[in-house]
Design an enzyme around this catalytic site. Structure first.
Site, short mmCIF file in Angstrom:
data_model
loop_
_atom_site.label_atom_id
_atom_site.label_comp_id
_atom_site.label_asym_id
_atom_site.label_seq_id
_atom_site.Cartn_x
_atom_site.Cartn_y
_atom_site.Cartn_z
N SER A 121 28.68 36.87 34.18
CA SER A 121 29.58 37.55 34.80
C SER A 121 29.76 36.85 36.07
O SER A 121 30.39 37.64 37.21
CB SER A 121 29.38 38.97 34.95
N CYS A 122 29.11 35.73 36.50
CA CYS A 122 29.35 35.31 37.87
C CYS A 122 30.62 34.99 38.26
O CYS A 122 31.71 34.67 37.37
CB CYS A 122 28.46 34.08 37.90
N GLY A 123 30.92 35.12 39.63
CA GLY A 123 32.42 34.75 40.18
C GLY A 123 32.80 33.43 40.31
O GLY A 123 34.11 33.23 40.59
N CYS A 125 32.53 31.12 37.60
CA CYS A 125 32.51 30.63 36.51
C CYS A 125 34.05 30.22 36.40
O CYS A 125 35.07 31.10 36.87
CB CYS A 125 32.42 31.40 35.45
#
Length: 289
Positions: A121-123, A125
């Site tokens: 869910s990292c920003g 990616c």
């Protein structure tokens, strides 16, 4: 086998109208802090680079695999020593590990404040992440030798992986990454409560064996294929990935970008090929659908 990976708890088991007191085995989940020691002699510094929730065991492989697959170190040759923190360590020493780099090795910590790509869910990616992998990977533009795997061999891999999954057999709640040769023989297996940790442990073990790039192997994932797992596989030069579960859209885009063969839903003598189908030798089409 993972050491101290399982803990038993007293539970109440309910099955219909039957209630019984019993015990259940669960996978252990504990934090591991990875620290880097680097710099010239006399000016060494220590930096905390990551905290990951993992199943204890193979921590040195996890640390080495993580640092390599995230592009922080160029190879295992940069490492002098990896050990749990025993000196001047106030925390539980088994949950802190220190990786010492050679003098003159400067780690790439550009993304350290962003926790790299370890969360699906990292920003960060997306296209920027893909560009970063192309920049730091030693194998992203490597000219590979042609190789392939037979579909009949692929069909067997999940059963082989499950047979050797010690912790999963006891808990039913742990992920695995398996490395196979093109004949379907299991070369390495690592388990962890975190799917990305299992793969980091596997790649860390392969680094210790000096096997990289892993372009003549097949990676099997016990669950779904996420962006982070394809990213780590790309860093290790893996060109064939099979997953028991589904891939994410970004995983497929990344696999396509790096010409990685990605198969999903590998179970019950079936699978879907999402990218680079040329590496899988398929049976003749009998129009049985």
């Amino acid at each position: 086998m993972i050491i101290n990976s399982i803990k038993r708890f007293n539970i109440t088991k309910v099955s219909g109208a039957v209630v019984a007191d019993t015990s259940d085995a669960l996978a252990i989940e504990e934090p591991l802090e990875i620290r880097l020691e680097y710099g010239p002699a006399g000016e060494r510094q220590v930096k905390n680079v990551s905290v990951t929730m993992r199943t204890p065991g193979n921590d040195a492989e996890l640390a080495a695999g993580f640092l390599f697959t995230e592009g922080i170190i160029p190879s295992c040759e940069a490492i002098v020593n990896i050990a749990h923190c025993f000196i001047n360590c106030m925390e539980n020493k088994e949950n802190v590990i220190v990786v010492k780099l050679k003098d003159g090795i400067v780690p790439n910590l550009h993304n350290s404040e962003r926790n790299f790509y370890t969360s699906s869910s990292c920003g960060v990616c997306g296209k920027g992440s893909i560009d970063a992998i192309r920049t730091v990977s030693s194998f992203a533009n490597k000219r590979e030798m042609p190789h392939s795997i037979d579909a009949e061999v692929l069909y067997r891999l999940p059963d082989v992986l499950r047979y050797y999954q010690d912790a999963f057999a006891s808990t039913g709640g742990i992920h695995a990454s398996g490395l196979f040769n093109l004949q379907g023989e299991l070369m390495l297996l690592r388990e962890d409560v975190g799917r990305h940790n299992a793969l980091d442990k596997l790649i860390g073990a392969a680094i210790n064996q000096n096997w990289l790039p892993l372009d003549n192997h097949v990676l099997l994932l016990s669950g779904r294929a996420s962006f982070e797992l394809v990213q780590k596989a790309a860093m290790a030069g893996i060109t064939i990935i099979a997953a028991v579960g589904a891939p994410s859209s970004l995983a497929v885009e990344l696999a396509e970008e790096f010409n990685i063969t990605l198969a999903g839903f590998l179970r019950n003598q079936r699978f879907n090929i999402y990218t680079a189908a040329n590496r899988i030798l398929l049976p003749a089409n009998e129009n049985t659908y």
